[in-house]
Design a protein around this motif. Structure first.
Motif, PDB file in Angstrom:
ATOM      1  N   MET A 185       1.567   9.041   6.016  1.00 29.62           N
ATOM      2  CA  MET A 185      -0.409   7.959   5.513  1.00 29.62           C
ATOM      3  C   MET A 185      -0.208   6.510   4.797  1.00 29.62           C
ATOM      4  SD  MET A 185      -3.749   9.816   4.195  1.00 29.62           S
ATOM      5  CE  MET A 185      -3.930  11.255   5.767  1.00 29.62           C
ATOM      6  N   LEU A 186      -0.608   5.784   5.264  1.00 30.10           N
ATOM      7  CA  LEU A 186      -0.660   4.835   4.518  1.00 30.10           C
ATOM      8  C   LEU A 186      -1.240   4.601   3.829  1.00 30.10           C
ATOM      9  CD1 LEU A 186       1.119   2.577   4.237  1.00 30.10           C
ATOM     10  CD2 LEU A 186       0.107   1.314   5.628  1.00 30.10           C
ATOM     11  N   SER A 187      -1.269   4.466   2.712  1.00 28.75           N
ATOM     12  CA  SER A 187      -2.034   4.469   1.650  1.00 28.75           C
ATOM     13  C   SER A 187      -3.297   5.934   1.474  1.00 28.75           C
ATOM     14  CB  SER A 187      -3.650   3.057   1.944  1.00 28.75           C
ATOM     15  OG  SER A 187      -4.666   3.606   1.167  1.00 28.75           O
ATOM     16  N   GLU A 188      -4.509   6.372   2.089  1.00 26.70           N
ATOM     17  CA  GLU A 188      -5.638   6.777   1.633  1.00 26.70           C
ATOM     18  C   GLU A 188      -6.319   7.111   3.125  1.00 26.70           C
ATOM     19  OE1 GLU A 188      -8.600   6.424  -1.705  1.00 26.70           O
ATOM     20  OE2 GLU A 188      -6.813   6.586  -3.203  1.00 26.70           O
ATOM     21  N   ARG A 189      -6.543   7.875   3.252  1.00 27.72           N
ATOM     22  CA  ARG A 189      -7.815   8.903   4.249  1.00 27.72           C
ATOM     23  C   ARG A 189      -8.355   7.233   4.510  1.00 27.72           C
ATOM     24  NH1 ARG A 189      -9.571  15.207   6.467  1.00 27.72           N
ATOM     25  NH2 ARG A 189     -11.009  13.163   8.420  1.00 27.72           N
ATOM     26  N   PHE A 213      -1.080   4.259   9.823  1.00 25.13           N
ATOM     27  CA  PHE A 213       0.264   5.331   9.661  1.00 25.13           C
ATOM     28  C   PHE A 213       1.368   4.477   9.580  1.00 25.13           C
ATOM     29  CE2 PHE A 213      -3.546   7.483  10.884  1.00 25.13           C
ATOM     30  CZ  PHE A 213      -3.848   9.534  10.301  1.00 25.13           C
ATOM     31  N   ILE A 214       2.454   5.450   8.775  1.00 33.04           N
ATOM     32  CA  ILE A 214       3.589   4.354   9.429  1.00 33.04           C
ATOM     33  C   ILE A 214       3.792   5.554  10.599  1.00 33.04           C
ATOM     34  CG2 ILE A 214       6.012   3.728   8.384  1.00 33.04           C
ATOM     35  CD1 ILE A 214       4.184   3.788   5.798  1.00 33.04           C
ATOM     36  N   VAL A 215       4.704   4.900  11.659  1.00 35.56           N
ATOM     37  CA  VAL A 215       5.383   5.947  12.043  1.00 35.56           C
ATOM     38  C   VAL A 215       6.323   5.041  12.929  1.00 35.56           C
ATOM     39  CG1 VAL A 215       4.477   6.205  15.460  1.00 35.56           C
ATOM     40  CG2 VAL A 215       2.608   5.706  13.211  1.00 35.56           C
ATOM     41  N   GLU A 216       7.545   5.743  13.163  1.00 41.40           N
ATOM     42  CA  GLU A 216       8.639   5.231  13.979  1.00 41.40           C
ATOM     43  C   GLU A 216       8.896   4.997  15.384  1.00 41.40           C
ATOM     44  OE1 GLU A 216      12.255   7.031  11.980  1.00 41.40           O
ATOM     45  OE2 GLU A 216      11.247   7.577  10.049  1.00 41.40           O
ATOM     46  N   TYR A 218       0.601  -1.117   0.377  1.00 41.86           N
ATOM     47  CA  TYR A 218      -0.061  -0.409   0.152  1.00 41.86           C
ATOM     48  C   TYR A 218       1.010   1.196  -0.109  1.00 41.86           C
ATOM     49  CZ  TYR A 218      -4.123  -2.380   1.106  1.00 41.86           C
ATOM     50  OH  TYR A 218      -5.513  -3.377   0.861  1.00 41.86           O
ATOM     51  N   GLY A 219       1.969   0.956   0.052  1.00 49.10           N
ATOM     52  CA  GLY A 219       2.931   2.382   0.578  1.00 49.10           C
ATOM     53  C   GLY A 219       3.040   2.850  -1.175  1.00 49.10           C
ATOM     54  N   THR A 220       3.496   4.641  -1.281  1.00 50.82           N
ATOM     55  CA  THR A 220       3.837   5.252  -2.044  1.00 50.82           C
ATOM     56  C   THR A 220       5.350   4.530  -2.130  1.00 50.82           C
ATOM     57  OG1 THR A 220       5.221   6.608  -0.860  1.00 50.82           O
ATOM     58  CG2 THR A 220       2.973   7.230  -1.017  1.00 50.82           C
ATOM     59  N   GLU A 221       5.351   5.046  -3.724  1.00 46.69           N
ATOM     60  CA  GLU A 221       7.484   4.778  -3.923  1.00 46.69           C
ATOM     61  C   GLU A 221       8.445   4.824  -2.998  1.00 46.69           C
ATOM     62  OE1 GLU A 221      10.051   2.499  -6.132  1.00 46.69           O
ATOM     63  OE2 GLU A 221       7.974   2.517  -6.457  1.00 46.69           O
TER      64      GLU A 221
END
Length: 603
Positions: A254-258, A213-216, A131-134
């Motif tokens: 944000m992962l993919s769309e809202r 969401f991707i959270v470090e 699902y992630g962007t490039e």
């Protein structure tokens, strides 16, 4: 090329179509079909487990979380954490079946490593890969694929378990529009103690669906942890609560769309379900190996207990369950792999192809999750019984195997949820026209009212009666499900016990058919173990028929009345009747004697 693709498409059943369409034995994939590359990968993983994990099994029971992290790093160095990751993100880019095979063989020694591996490679890495962007994939996936970083998945909350979309964790856009501020509590988070990155689900404003969401992991960014959970099993799997207190997450994370988080979560679970089935297979093999070795060595009344009929029965049933689980899991895995290939040939990118292909077989994924997770629990329970008093001791591997197995019925959606999902998804597919249930159900209804045939079937070919019996069991499900849908319509989902009974019938059909197809295929090519595989397929089917009879009767009596009930019960009797009953004791003895002679699970 297009004609070739169309031929493949026509030969490849869609998800759920196994119920209404024939599958030829030659078209099913079996573990005997592994390529040389896959066998080398399997042997490499087994060697790694036997060297690094199995000798330290006792240490994993002492809550040694550092040991689990160490093993994961070594797995990363071998490339095992990136087996499903495309090569452009430092993964091995292997096919779906190979990714299942690695998951299978790395998971058998201890549930602690199995959980850490599954959480990291599946729900920790896969959502970004798919699902992630490039930019997100380039930034995070290589670190996860190599084991430089570890991932975790934050979905479950104190008030949101099976109802995953009901989570209370909130994400609020900052005034400058650069970050989302996340506040909330997550629980039962595997790998939390050493994860560098979290896939976190939160709700933005009053959105209907959650967002990913991707959270470090940065302790200075409002992320804190609860203590390690005290658990029944998987003692060295780090499991903690994670608290987010005004945690800033860049909007680009944000992962993919809202509002797409619930979809991400559900699709991640579909992959997780079939991988969980795979992860339970080598656990069964190892339990069987230990039990058989003990039974051969343990002498009572001047005889090895492996010679006693009561122990033979257990060994045969354990081996049969493992064989059937393998058959069904790799059958479905290859279907997914073939569907991915078809979609990519049609122009889909890897992300879209894998997402849609796994979603296509969501019914089979739920079936496998339920069946194999229950098989490993039963297998380990019988392993304890074969060991007797020693099986109850922590000095033998049986009791930890039993405790580790228990979580599998809860992971990736409880087995009750998955049972209802399997039937619910099948009905939805029928309503969308993806699986034609209406026509076959009507035909079964007409047959039910007609005069039964008294012709003598030709059962001269191996497993021909068993294949015919599968066809009759499918009629039972079509009869029950068709009548239930007709009576309750959209309200059927409120009748959970009816759905559970129907699901058990569906599960037994898929598992039994998979075993029969594998045994039939291997018999035709004169595989050395073919005669024992035939025996296991026959033994499993015998139990499946009994379960279908019981569950169908329960369902019919719950909603049908008077003449309809009588007619359906007569149909049930007709379609669960053998023409030639198998000799179950003889089958068990044949299987058990092969296993004990080899002193291992040999199939």
């Amino acid at each position: 090329m297009k004609d070739k693709a169309n031929t493949k498409e026509n030969n490849l059943l869609r998800g759920g179509q196994f119920l209404v369409k024939e599958t030829a034995a030659k078209d099913v994939f079996t573990p005997e079909d592994f390529s040389e590359e896959q066998k080398m990968m399997r042997d490499s993983v087994k060697e790694f487990v036997d060297r690094e994990i199995w000798p330290k099994k006792e240490e994993f029971e002492k809550k040694n979380y550092d040991l689990t992290e160490e093993i994961m790093r070594k797995a990363g160095e071998m490339g095992l954490l990136g087996v499903a990751v495309p090569e452009e993100y430092d993964g091995l880019g292997m096919g779906f079946v190979t990714t299942m095979l690695v998951c299978d063989y790395i998971s058998g020694a201890t549930g602690s490593v199995a959980t850490a591996f599954g959480a990291h490679t599946g729900i920790g890495t896969m959502p970004i890969t798919l699902y992630g962007t490039e930019e997100q994939k380039k930034k995070y996936v290589p670190k996860l694929a190599t084991g430089e970083w570890f991932g975790a998945y934050c979905l479950t909350e104190p008030g949101a378990g099976s109802d995953a979309n009901s989570g209370k964790t909130k994400a609020v856009l900052s005034e400058d529009g650069k970050n989302y501020i996340i506040n909330g509590q997550k629980m039962w988070i595997s790998n939390a103690g050493f994860a560098n990155l979290f896939i976190v689900f939160a709700r933005i404003e009053d959105d209907k669906y959650i967002t990913g969401f991707i959270v470090e992991n940065d302790p200075e960014n409002g992320i804190t942890f609860g203590e390690e959970e005290k658990k029944l099993g998987i003692h060295s799997s780090s499991t903690r609560q994670v608290f987010f207190n005004d945690t800033k997450v860049p909007v680009e994370n944000m992962l993919s769309e809202r509002g797409n988080g619930f979809k991400i979560a559900m699709n991640a679970l579909n992959v997780g379900r079939i991988k969980l089935a795979a992860a339970s297979l080598d656990a069964q093999r190892r339990v069987i190996d230990q039990a058989v070795k003990y039974a051969n060595d343990r002498v009572q009344f001047k005889t090895p207990i492996a010679k006693f009929g009561a122990i033979k029965s257990k060994i045969a049933e354990m081996a049969t369950s493992a064989f059937v689980g393998e058959s069904a899991t790799y059958r479905a895995g290859k279907n997914i792999e073939d569907r991915i290939a078809l979609r990519m040939e049609a122009g889909n990118d890897h992300q879209e192809a894998e997402l849609k292909s796994v979603e296509e077989y969501a019914i089979e994924c739920s079936i496998l999750k339920v069946a194999v997770s229950e098989d490993i629990q039963n297998c380990s329970d019988e392993g304890i019984q074969i060991f007797g008093g020693m099986g109850f001791s922590a000095d033998t591997p049986m009791e930890s195997a039993w405790r580790d197995a228990r979580i599998a019925r809860i992971y990736e959606g409880t087995n009750e949820i998955n049972r209802m999902l399997a039937v619910g998804m099948l009905i939805k597919k029928a309503m969308k026209g993806h699986v034609d249930l209406l026509g076959p159900a009507q035909a079964v209804g007409e047959e039910l009212m007609g005069i039964p045939s008294f012709d003598t079937p030709d059962y001269s070919e191996v497993l021909s009666e068993e294949k015919a019996m599968i066809g009759k069991l499918k009629k039972v499900l079509l009869m029950v499900a068709g009548s239930a849908v007709k009576k309750y319509g959209p309200e059927l989902e409120e009748h959970q016990q009816l759905l559970l009974a129907s699901a058990d019938i569906l599960i037994e059909i898929y598992m039994a058919e998979s075993a029969i197809l594998r045994a039939k295929k291997n018999h035709k090519r004169d595989d050395a173990n073919a005669e024992y595989q035939v025996a296991m397929a026959q033994l499993y089917l015998y139990h499946a028929v009994e379960i279908v009879n019981q569950k169908a009767k329960e369902a019919i009596i719950s909603f049908a009345e008077d003449d309809e009930q009588k007619a359906m019960l007569m149909g049930l009797k007709r379609w669960t009747k053998y023409d030639n009953f198998p000799n179950i004791v003889q089958l068990r003895n044949k299987i058990a004697e092969k296993v004990t002679a080899e002193n291992t699970y040999p199939f």
